[in-house]
Design a protein around this motif. Structure first.
Motif, PDB file in Angstrom:
ATOM      1  N   ALA A  87     -63.655  74.585 -27.796  1.00 48.55           N
ATOM      2  CA  ALA A  87     -62.238  74.206 -27.849  1.00 48.55           C
ATOM      3  C   ALA A  87     -62.086  72.718 -28.113  1.00 48.55           C
ATOM      4  N   ASP A  88     -60.972  72.375 -28.738  1.00 47.99           N
ATOM      5  CA  ASP A  88     -60.576  70.975 -28.889  1.00 47.99           C
ATOM      6  C   ASP A  88     -59.585  70.663 -27.782  1.00 47.99           C
ATOM      7  N   ALA A  89     -59.692  69.463 -27.211  1.00 47.38           N
ATOM      8  CA  ALA A  89     -58.801  69.059 -26.128  1.00 47.38           C
ATOM      9  C   ALA A  89     -58.232  67.686 -26.447  1.00 47.38           C
ATOM     10  N   ALA A  90     -56.905  67.590 -26.413  1.00 47.79           N
ATOM     11  CA  ALA A  90     -56.213  66.328 -26.671  1.00 47.79           C
ATOM     12  C   ALA A  90     -55.429  65.947 -25.407  1.00 47.79           C
ATOM     13  N   PRO A  91     -56.020  65.069 -24.569  1.00 45.20           N
ATOM     14  CA  PRO A  91     -55.348  64.703 -23.316  1.00 45.20           C
ATOM     15  C   PRO A  91     -54.298  63.613 -23.507  1.00 45.20           C
ATOM     16  N   THR A  92     -53.255  63.696 -22.691  1.00 42.40           N
ATOM     17  CA  THR A  92     -52.198  62.693 -22.655  1.00 42.40           C
ATOM     18  C   THR A  92     -51.815  62.456 -21.199  1.00 42.40           C
ATOM     19  N   PRO A  93     -51.865  61.218 -20.717  1.00 40.02           N
ATOM     20  CA  PRO A  93     -51.406  60.965 -19.346  1.00 40.02           C
ATOM     21  C   PRO A  93     -49.903  61.260 -19.229  1.00 40.02           C
ATOM     22  N   VAL A  94     -49.515  61.851 -18.108  1.00 39.36           N
ATOM     23  CA  VAL A  94     -48.102  62.073 -17.790  1.00 39.36           C
ATOM     24  C   VAL A  94     -47.865  61.557 -16.381  1.00 39.36           C
ATOM     25  N   ASN A  95     -46.624  61.381 -16.019  1.00 43.23           N
ATOM     26  CA  ASN A  95     -46.289  60.890 -14.700  1.00 43.23           C
ATOM     27  C   ASN A  95     -46.893  61.798 -13.621  1.00 43.23           C
ATOM     28  N   GLY A  96     -47.823  61.270 -12.856  1.00 43.44           N
ATOM     29  CA  GLY A  96     -48.446  62.029 -11.778  1.00 43.44           C
ATOM     30  C   GLY A  96     -49.593  62.921 -12.185  1.00 43.44           C
ATOM     31  N   GLY A  97     -50.019  62.836 -13.443  1.00 40.43           N
ATOM     32  CA  GLY A  97     -51.110  63.714 -13.832  1.00 40.43           C
ATOM     33  C   GLY A  97     -51.538  63.608 -15.273  1.00 40.43           C
ATOM     34  N   LEU A  98     -51.854  64.757 -15.852  1.00 45.13           N
ATOM     35  CA  LEU A  98     -52.438  64.815 -17.187  1.00 45.13           C
ATOM     36  C   LEU A  98     -51.934  66.057 -17.908  1.00 45.13           C
ATOM     37  N   GLN A  99     -51.671  65.895 -19.190  1.00 40.45           N
ATOM     38  CA  GLN A  99     -51.324  67.021 -20.060  1.00 40.45           C
ATOM     39  C   GLN A  99     -52.418  67.122 -21.116  1.00 40.45           C
ATOM     40  N   VAL A 100     -52.906  68.326 -21.343  1.00 43.53           N
ATOM     41  CA  VAL A 100     -53.978  68.519 -22.315  1.00 43.53           C
ATOM     42  C   VAL A 100     -53.597  69.662 -23.251  1.00 43.53           C
ATOM     43  N   ASP A 101     -53.577  69.376 -24.548  1.00 43.19           N
ATOM     44  CA  ASP A 101     -53.412  70.431 -25.548  1.00 43.19           C
ATOM     45  C   ASP A 101     -54.794  70.946 -25.892  1.00 43.19           C
TER      46      ASP A 101
ATOM     47  N   MET B 258     -54.095  75.481  -4.686  1.00 41.13           N
ATOM     48  CA  MET B 258     -54.730  74.352  -4.003  1.00 41.13           C
ATOM     49  C   MET B 258     -53.668  73.366  -3.550  1.00 41.13           C
ATOM     50  N   ASN B 259     -53.850  72.843  -2.371  1.00 40.49           N
ATOM     51  CA  ASN B 259     -52.886  71.931  -1.773  1.00 40.49           C
ATOM     52  C   ASN B 259     -52.776  70.639  -2.580  1.00 40.49           C
ATOM     53  N   GLY B 260     -51.551  70.288  -2.961  1.00 40.72           N
ATOM     54  CA  GLY B 260     -51.319  69.019  -3.641  1.00 40.72           C
ATOM     55  C   GLY B 260     -51.362  69.063  -5.152  1.00 40.72           C
ATOM     56  N   TRP B 261     -51.670  70.219  -5.742  1.00 39.09           N
ATOM     57  CA  TRP B 261     -51.758  70.328  -7.199  1.00 39.09           C
ATOM     58  C   TRP B 261     -50.644  71.211  -7.728  1.00 39.09           C
ATOM     59  N   ARG B 262     -50.181  70.895  -8.913  1.00 36.92           N
ATOM     60  CA  ARG B 262     -49.218  71.733  -9.626  1.00 36.92           C
ATOM     61  C   ARG B 262     -49.690  71.841 -11.067  1.00 36.92           C
ATOM     62  N   ALA B 263     -49.885  73.055 -11.530  1.00 39.04           N
ATOM     63  CA  ALA B 263     -50.355  73.273 -12.898  1.00 39.04           C
ATOM     64  C   ALA B 263     -49.433  74.253 -13.605  1.00 39.04           C
ATOM     65  N   LYS B 264     -49.201  73.994 -14.876  1.00 34.86           N
ATOM     66  CA  LYS B 264     -48.428  74.939 -15.683  1.00 34.86           C
ATOM     67  C   LYS B 264     -49.011  74.964 -17.084  1.00 34.86           C
ATOM     68  N   THR B 265     -48.784  76.068 -17.770  1.00 33.00           N
ATOM     69  CA  THR B 265     -49.249  76.207 -19.146  1.00 33.00           C
ATOM     70  C   THR B 265     -48.077  76.588 -20.030  1.00 33.00           C
TER      71      THR B 265
ATOM     72  N   VAL C 136     -53.184  76.446 -25.853  1.00 30.95           N
ATOM     73  CA  VAL C 136     -52.325  76.299 -24.676  1.00 30.95           C
ATOM     74  C   VAL C 136     -52.186  74.820 -24.345  1.00 30.95           C
ATOM     75  N   ARG C 137     -51.018  74.434 -23.875  1.00 30.59           N
ATOM     76  CA  ARG C 137     -50.824  73.101 -23.290  1.00 30.59           C
ATOM     77  C   ARG C 137     -50.903  73.271 -21.774  1.00 30.59           C
ATOM     78  N   LEU C 138     -51.830  72.565 -21.155  1.00 30.19           N
ATOM     79  CA  LEU C 138     -52.010  72.581 -19.710  1.00 30.19           C
ATOM     80  C   LEU C 138     -51.511  71.257 -19.158  1.00 30.19           C
ATOM     81  N   THR C 139     -50.613  71.323 -18.192  1.00 32.20           N
ATOM     82  CA  THR C 139     -50.137  70.133 -17.508  1.00 32.20           C
ATOM     83  C   THR C 139     -50.489  70.262 -16.030  1.00 32.20           C
ATOM     84  N   VAL C 140     -51.200  69.272 -15.522  1.00 33.12           N
ATOM     85  CA  VAL C 140     -51.605  69.261 -14.116  1.00 33.12           C
ATOM     86  C   VAL C 140     -51.100  67.976 -13.496  1.00 33.12           C
ATOM     87  N   THR C 141     -50.392  68.113 -12.378  1.00 31.90           N
ATOM     88  CA  THR C 141     -49.902  66.948 -11.653  1.00 31.90           C
ATOM     89  C   THR C 141     -50.278  67.075 -10.184  1.00 31.90           C
ATOM     90  N   SER C 142     -50.204  65.937  -9.517  1.00 33.84           N
ATOM     91  CA  SER C 142     -50.523  65.879  -8.103  1.00 33.84           C
ATOM     92  C   SER C 142     -49.352  65.258  -7.350  1.00 33.84           C
TER      93      SER C 142
END
Length: 94
Positions: free
Chosen positions: A31-45, A70-77, A84-90
């Protein structure tokens, strides 16, 4: 396996496990992964061709749901063409 030596292996779907491991291999190595920092976390295409794209679309939403347990994490796709775009924040800055 070590956690429960009494596992009844006749009830385990080894082919489903095998397919899951194949998907993990596709996502990890192809897979190819293109990460981008977002407020409180990371977004990866995360994208790929053909089989890799299908593996991404099976794996990432399922793993995001596990992160949400998991406590303290929020993930959405969100679906993307070829992946898929994965966004993970804490909830904690550290």
């Amino acid at each position: 396996m070590e956690a429960d030596p009494a596992t009844d292996w006749s009830k385990i779907d080894l082919e489903a496990l095998r397919q899951h491991l194949i998907d993990m291999n596709e996502v990890t190595l192809k897979a190819d992964a293109a990460p981008t920092p977002v407020n409180g976390g990371l977004q990866v295409d995360i994208t790929g061709d053909d089989r890799t794209s299908a593996a991404i679309q099976r794996m990432l939403p399922a793993h995001a749901e596990e992160l949400n347990q998991m406590n303290g994490w929020r993930a959405k796709t969100e679906p993307l063409p070829g992946g898929v775009r994965l966004t993970v924040t804490s909830t904690t800055p550290r």
